[in-house]
Write a protein that holds these residues in place. Structure first.
Motif, PDB file in Angstrom:
ATOM      1  N   HIS A   1       0.818  -1.221   0.000  1.00 34.60           N
ATOM      2  CA  HIS A   1       0.000   0.000   0.000  1.00 34.60           C
ATOM      3  C   HIS A   1       0.846   1.263   0.000  1.00 34.60           C
ATOM      4  N   GLY A   2       2.102   1.161   0.412  1.00 32.99           N
ATOM      5  CA  GLY A   2       2.973   2.329   0.438  1.00 32.99           C
ATOM      6  C   GLY A   2       2.711   3.237   1.625  1.00 32.99           C
ATOM      7  N   TRP A   3       2.751   2.667   2.808  1.00 25.92           N
ATOM      8  CA  TRP A   3       2.426   3.421   4.021  1.00 25.92           C
ATOM      9  C   TRP A   3       3.476   4.478   4.327  1.00 25.92           C
ATOM     10  N   GLN A   4       2.999   5.604   4.847  1.00 25.52           N
ATOM     11  CA  GLN A   4       3.857   6.682   5.321  1.00 25.52           C
ATOM     12  C   GLN A   4       3.462   7.018   6.753  1.00 25.52           C
ATOM     13  N   HIS A   5       4.394   7.555   7.517  1.00 26.76           N
ATOM     14  CA  HIS A   5       4.074   7.910   8.905  1.00 26.76           C
ATOM     15  C   HIS A   5       3.000   8.992   8.977  1.00 26.76           C
ATOM     16  N   THR A   6       2.869   9.764   7.921  1.00 18.75           N
ATOM     17  CA  THR A   6       1.824  10.792   7.904  1.00 18.75           C
ATOM     18  C   THR A   6       0.424  10.205   7.777  1.00 18.75           C
ATOM     19  N   ASP A   7       0.332   8.900   7.486  1.00 14.93           N
ATOM     20  CA  ASP A   7      -0.979   8.238   7.455  1.00 14.93           C
ATOM     21  C   ASP A   7      -1.542   8.047   8.860  1.00 14.93           C
ATOM     22  N   PHE A   8      -0.701   8.268   9.860  1.00 15.20           N
ATOM     23  CA  PHE A   8      -1.105   8.035  11.246  1.00 15.20           C
ATOM     24  C   PHE A   8      -1.238   9.362  11.986  1.00 15.20           C
ATOM     25  N   PRO A   9      -2.198   9.444  12.905  1.00 10.57           N
ATOM     26  CA  PRO A   9      -2.377  10.706  13.648  1.00 10.57           C
ATOM     27  C   PRO A   9      -1.210  10.964  14.584  1.00 10.57           C
ATOM     28  N   GLN A  10      -1.030  12.223  14.907  1.00 10.37           N
ATOM     29  CA  GLN A  10       0.028  12.604  15.830  1.00 10.37           C
ATOM     30  C   GLN A  10      -0.417  12.346  17.269  1.00 10.37           C
ATOM     31  N   GLU A  11       0.568  12.292  18.154  1.00 11.86           N
ATOM     32  CA  GLU A  11       0.289  12.124  19.573  1.00 11.86           C
ATOM     33  C   GLU A  11      -0.363  13.400  20.138  1.00 11.86           C
ATOM     34  N   PRO A  12      -1.191  13.284  21.164  1.00 12.17           N
ATOM     35  CA  PRO A  12      -1.583  12.037  21.826  1.00 12.17           C
ATOM     36  C   PRO A  12      -2.680  11.318  21.040  1.00 12.17           C
ATOM     37  N   LEU A  13      -2.593   9.986  20.983  1.00 15.22           N
ATOM     38  CA  LEU A  13      -3.555   9.199  20.228  1.00 15.22           C
ATOM     39  C   LEU A  13      -4.795   8.899  21.062  1.00 15.22           C
ATOM     40  N   PRO A  14      -5.971   8.862  20.420  1.00 15.57           N
ATOM     41  CA  PRO A  14      -7.158   8.354  21.107  1.00 15.57           C
ATOM     42  C   PRO A  14      -6.938   6.898  21.495  1.00 15.57           C
ATOM     43  N   GLN A  15      -7.624   6.454  22.528  1.00 17.16           N
ATOM     44  CA  GLN A  15      -7.424   5.080  22.981  1.00 17.16           C
ATOM     45  C   GLN A  15      -8.074   4.060  22.060  1.00 17.16           C
ATOM     46  N   ASP A  16      -8.920   4.508  21.153  1.00 19.73           N
ATOM     47  CA  ASP A  16      -9.590   3.560  20.266  1.00 19.73           C
ATOM     48  C   ASP A  16     -10.106   4.302  19.040  1.00 19.73           C
ATOM     49  N   GLY A  17     -10.455   3.528  18.008  1.00 24.47           N
ATOM     50  CA  GLY A  17     -11.097   4.096  16.835  1.00 24.47           C
ATOM     51  C   GLY A  17     -10.166   4.753  15.832  1.00 24.47           C
ATOM     52  N   THR A  18      -8.856   4.534  15.915  1.00 25.62           N
ATOM     53  CA  THR A  18      -7.905   5.171  14.998  1.00 25.62           C
ATOM     54  C   THR A  18      -7.588   4.255  13.819  1.00 25.62           C
ATOM     55  N   ILE A  19      -6.801   4.765  12.885  1.00 20.47           N
ATOM     56  CA  ILE A  19      -6.345   3.958  11.757  1.00 20.47           C
ATOM     57  C   ILE A  19      -5.530   2.765  12.246  1.00 20.47           C
ATOM     58  N   SER A  20      -4.799   2.948  13.335  1.00 18.79           N
ATOM     59  CA  SER A  20      -4.014   1.837  13.882  1.00 18.79           C
ATOM     60  C   SER A  20      -4.921   0.709  14.356  1.00 18.79           C
ATOM     61  N   HIS A  21      -6.048   1.069  14.960  1.00 13.34           N
ATOM     62  CA  HIS A  21      -6.979   0.040  15.434  1.00 13.34           C
ATOM     63  C   HIS A  21      -7.672  -0.650  14.253  1.00 13.34           C
ATOM     64  N   ALA A  22      -7.886   0.098  13.166  1.00 19.89           N
ATOM     65  CA  ALA A  22      -8.445  -0.518  11.963  1.00 19.89           C
ATOM     66  C   ALA A  22      -7.436  -1.482  11.345  1.00 19.89           C
ATOM     67  N   ILE A  23      -6.167  -1.072  11.291  1.00 26.19           N
ATOM     68  CA  ILE A  23      -5.124  -1.943  10.735  1.00 26.19           C
ATOM     69  C   ILE A  23      -5.016  -3.217  11.556  1.00 26.19           C
ATOM     70  N   GLU A  24      -5.099  -3.075  12.864  1.00 24.18           N
ATOM     71  CA  GLU A  24      -5.023  -4.234  13.752  1.00 24.18           C
ATOM     72  C   GLU A  24      -6.083  -5.275  13.401  1.00 24.18           C
ATOM     73  N   ARG A  25      -7.241  -4.801  12.956  1.00 29.89           N
ATOM     74  CA  ARG A  25      -8.344  -5.702  12.616  1.00 29.89           C
ATOM     75  C   ARG A  25      -8.374  -6.092  11.139  1.00 29.89           C
ATOM     76  N   VAL A  26      -7.624  -5.371  10.307  1.00 30.62           N
ATOM     77  CA  VAL A  26      -7.673  -5.656   8.876  1.00 30.62           C
ATOM     78  C   VAL A  26      -6.718  -6.768   8.469  1.00 30.62           C
ATOM     79  N   TYR A  27      -5.723  -7.075   9.304  1.00 32.28           N
ATOM     80  CA  TYR A  27      -4.744  -8.109   8.963  1.00 32.28           C
ATOM     81  C   TYR A  27      -5.392  -9.414   8.476  1.00 32.28           C
ATOM     82  N   PRO A  28      -6.354  -9.975   9.214  1.00 35.33           N
ATOM     83  CA  PRO A  28      -6.903 -11.261   8.765  1.00 35.33           C
ATOM     84  C   PRO A  28      -7.636 -11.167   7.439  1.00 35.33           C
TER      85      PRO A  28
END
Length: 646
Positions: A509-536
């Motif tokens: 997909h060509g991921w960049q660090h700018t695809d992710f929100p800056q700190e402080p991160l919400p505890q849930d509902g972010t792109i990281s949490h979606a990626i965590e569930r998209v692996y399978p």
């Protein structure tokens, strides 16, 4: 015998899997002509597949389900032409097989010359009618199942059958199809004096089950010479099986097919992975890996380590956990290449020094941008190094510092590490699991259910992340089965084993660090949490399936944990609703919840109107306003212990 075959096909993308052509190859040997009716789409691949057997391929609007597909074929021929055939076979793509030549069945039934119509199997009916709607009887009649039914010439020529099909109303739903066709057809014509029978005799099982082909398929294939089995067996809800069995029918079926027939098992695997949700077939087939703490096949493990490329990817941030992280890596075989990311030169030096004495093939430490945390580092910086490896593991020094009390977060880390990397033998056994199963793409630890993580069970593992995961899949251009009703077999906590080929669509997909929100991160509902569930789902799109992995000791703990939950919740539930089966208790509780829910909606946590409203507010309000609103809501209505964290 002059015999016409009508084959009904539906698949949302119009692709024809090999299990269908395998079935048709044998069926066609017993037919004079074949016509295929497709509801909805038929892809070019699908047309080529069917063209091997016939040039009569009708593609129609996806209306009327199987009933109107059959009617379309009958109307296409007309009753005069249909009357030229000795038999008309109506069957569909819900069946798999055959495991023995279909000619055996056709020859046996040909000896019963007095029949007007016959079928493969029957449903024994029920004293009450479980279907709501326009049912013709207060009970469910015994009937030939519509996946395979045969009309004889004199039946086709009868005014009664012709009128039945000429006057067939449009079928609007599955329930409508059952009520107006499948469940009543046999009785309606038997009452008019027409004679019928089935090839697979199951009268002796009438008190055992009303649906033998689904509940005891192995007995039918082994003892009653049934040539076909249901595709639905592998995707049928385990909860439904538990109403009548201990959950064993599908495992017995698979083992019988594998060990005692010549049926190509790849046909099942390819269709399951392409079209079914892994939540169902991994449970039905018992694909959870329980790993022993001692090496099970030393010779294979030794050969594997010598011949396969093995990688361990790590994102290390907390230096007070460095000793534990090094101990994790020390359990890997000496042929392993380790890739470590961290966020500062100072930490890099500490990591390199800590790993200097380890017996590993190589250790590469890199400083990366501190944005996206472990998920960002994995996709942006580590993944490019992993794509040519055969098997890989990803871990990070998980410290759920925002979860209180600290023991809850620490135990989340225990769940991850205990099941992914208990000891050196565990690691070798996991590698052998991948080596022995070419379709295995990911092994994930079970999601935690203790403390605030109990919400994982309540939401099926989705939390507020169903919509953002669907959105991510769309952005990746992947079309796989996903549902808020089905739990994702995902690496909650981002510690997992994988086959790099299985994650290639994500890596590319060509991921960049700018695809992710800056700190402080919400505890849930972010792109990281979606990626965590998209692996399978990525793995499934690549032709692999995900599964859960547990150490044998944790599997015992997990079993006891589930028993504790059952004792604490199911027992009082059964008392309140006076239920004696799981299905009855679940149905009663669902109905009660639907009536009591504030918005009149009952469903997975991720799909409730409350959750949709919260997601909308989060996405459209300024962050300070949203946080203030949520803080006020929690102070007034709760929960007062803070949100759970993935």
């Amino acid at each position: 015998m002059k015999r016409l075959g009508i084959f009904f096909f539906y698949e949302k993308n119009g692709d024809v899997d090999d299990f269908i052509t395998y079935y048709l190859a044998d069926l066609a040997k017993n037919l004079s002509e074949l016509i295929v009716v497709c509801n909805g789409k038929l892809s070019e691949q699908g047309r080529r597949a069917f063209s091997q057997f016939t040039d009569q391929i009708l593609v129609r609007e996806n209306k009327g389900l199987d009933v109107w597909a059959y009617k379309t074929a009958l109307d296409h021929y007309g009753w005069e032409r249909l009357s030229e055939f000795d038999e008309i076979v109506m069957t569909n793509s819900t069946l798999m097989g055959p495991v023995r030549p279909l000619q055996e069945m056709f020859d046996a039934m040909a000896e019963k010359e007095d029949l007007d119509f016959w079928g493969l199997t029957m449903h024994h009916g029920a004293k009450t009618n479980p279907f709501k709607g326009k049912h013709l009887y207060r009970y469910l009649p015994a009937h030939i199942q519509s996946h395979f039914i045969v009309y004889r010439k004199r039946f086709v020529q009868s005014a009664e059958l012709q009128a039945y099909w000429n006057e067939m109303p449009m079928i609007e739903s599955y329930t409508d199809s059952v009520q107006r066709y499948e469940a009543v057809f046999t009785k309606q014509f038997a009452d008019r004096g027409f004679k019928w029978d089935v090839y697979v005799k199951t009268e002796d099982l009438k008190d055992f089950t009303d649906y033998p082909l689904l509940v005891c398929p192995t007995r039918l294939l082994r003892d009653k010479k049934c040539p076909l089995f249901k595709r639905r067996s592998f995707m049928h809800a385990l909860e439904a099986y538990l109403n009548d069995t201990a959950g064993e029918p599908v495992r017995e079926l698979y083992e019988y097919l594998r060990d005692e027939t010549d049926y190509p098992m790849d046909l099942i695997w390819k269709n399951m992975i392409r079209t079914m949700h892994p939540h169902e077939f991994t449970r039905n087939l018992g694909l959870t890996r329980v790993i022993q703490p001692v090496v099970q096949n030393a010779k294979q493990a030794e050969e594997l380590c010598a011949q396969r490329r093995i990688a361990l990817a790590m994102h290390l941030y907390f230096m007070d956990m460095l000793e534990q992280s090094v101990a994790f890596a020390a359990k890997f075989p000496p042929q392993t290449d380790v890739f470590v990311s961290t966020n500062s030169e100072e930490k890099k030096e500490q990591i390199e020094q800590a790993f200097s004495g380890q017996k590993l093939h190589s250790v590469t430490v890199m400083v990366v941008e501190n944005r996206g945390r472990d998920v960002g580092a994995f996709l942006c910086d580590l993944a490019p190094h992993l794509r040519n490896y055969d098997y890989a593991c990803f871990m990070h020094d998980k410290k759920a510092i925002q979860t209180k009390p600290g023991s809850v977060g620490a135990s989340f880390g225990y769940v991850c590490n205990e099941n992914v990397c208990k000891n050196a033998a565990h690691v070798l056994n996991v590698l052998c699991e991948f080596e022995n199963d070419p379709y295995l793409g990911i092994l994930c630890p079970p999601y935690p259910t203790h403390g605030l993580y109990f919400m994982n069970m309540c939401s099926g593992g989705w939390g507020p992340n169903f919509e953002n995961t669907k959105k991510l899949l769309k952005e990746l251009g992947l079309d796989v089965p996903i549902s808020g009703e089905e739990s994702p077999i995902a690496p909650f906590g981002s510690v997992f084993w994988f086959r790099p080929k299985a994650l290639e669509p994500l890596f590319a997909h060509g991921w960049q660090h700018t695809d992710f929100p800056q700190e402080p991160l919400p505890q849930d509902g972010t792109i990281s949490h979606a990626i965590e569930r998209v692996y399978p789902f990525v793995a499934q799109a690549a032709g692999y399936y995900p599964a859960v992995v547990m150490s044998s000791s944790f599997a015992v703990l997990r079993n006891d944990t589930m028993q504790a939950y059952a004792n604490g919740m199911i027992r009082p539930l059964a008392r309140v609703f006076d239920c004696t089966t799981f299905w009855a208790a679940a149905t009663a509780a669902t109905a009660f919840a639907a009536k009591r829910h504030l918005f009149g909606v009952y469903g997975p946590y991720a799909n409730t109107r409350r959750r949709h409203a919260r997601n909308w507010l989060r996405d459209n309000l300024p962050a300070p306003a949203y946080k203030g609103l949520m803080a006020t809501k929690r102070a007034v209505f709760g929960p007062r212990h803070g949100p759970y964290e993935d």
